[in-house]
Enzyme design. Sequence first.
Site: not given
Length: 262
Positions: A9, A36, A147, A149, A218, A247-248
């Site tokens: 991501n 994303e 991802d 989530n 992930d 951020d991933h």
Amino acid sequence: MSVKIATWNVNSLKVRLPHVLEWLTANKPDVLVLQEIKQTSDAFPAAAFSAVGYQSVANGQKTYNGVAVVSRFEISDPVFEFPDFADPQRRVLAATINGTRVVNLYIPNGSEVGSEKYAYKLGWLNILRDFLAGELLRHQRLVVLGDFNIAPTDADVYDPEGWGDAVLCSPLERQALRELLALGLTDVFRKFEHPEKSFSWWDYRAAGFRRNAGLRIDLILTNDAMTGACTACYIDKEPRTWDRPSDHAPVIAEFHFQATTI
DNA sequence: ATGGTGGCACAGCCA
């Protein structure tokens, strides 16, 4: 034959393209799936990937969401949405690469338990289950990654008591994930030994990465044929240390197959 | 800390 497949991501491909190209050339995966990308398919930088030896297919939209597959090998039979589900959010890209079906997912975040977005997430997961049941029937080799989530268990959370049953860890989300696994999929990261507190995402806020205050959301899920062929699965935290990171972090799985006739 | 940071796109939404 060895195959390396990764998911990342990138939280805006416009911003992160230099990181992705750097990481691709250093790690040379056969397939990298992105979430994303936050840009339209038309704006996808296919030429930049082509220049470093990768073909690509994008399923993007303006501002939010968006997924893409980049591959050293031909990408065939792409699917961009679930049948009979008119989702305006671009979150799915399934395609076949060298005889392996690759399903790239950006599962909805869910915002907070009880919200409209949470209901959308649970409904989306229900439709996903039906789609994957079909993919498992249609394909001998299947990898479902992206991802999710969802942190599968408390072992995937830096502070399970503090996080509690909040979104990404709530019982209904975890149940939905277990139902995906019950179709015949394996969270292949857990087939191997890892340090405790191995995470793939750390909040930008409150110095999450410095404190290793993260989650493992992930995931790489494999059907039995791919699970049996998997020789490694790991998280590469290095790009999270780079300047202006996503951020991933990328998650990678490696597979080894006996020579076959295709 | 009822916040914090980051991206998109230019006010507020989303994560």
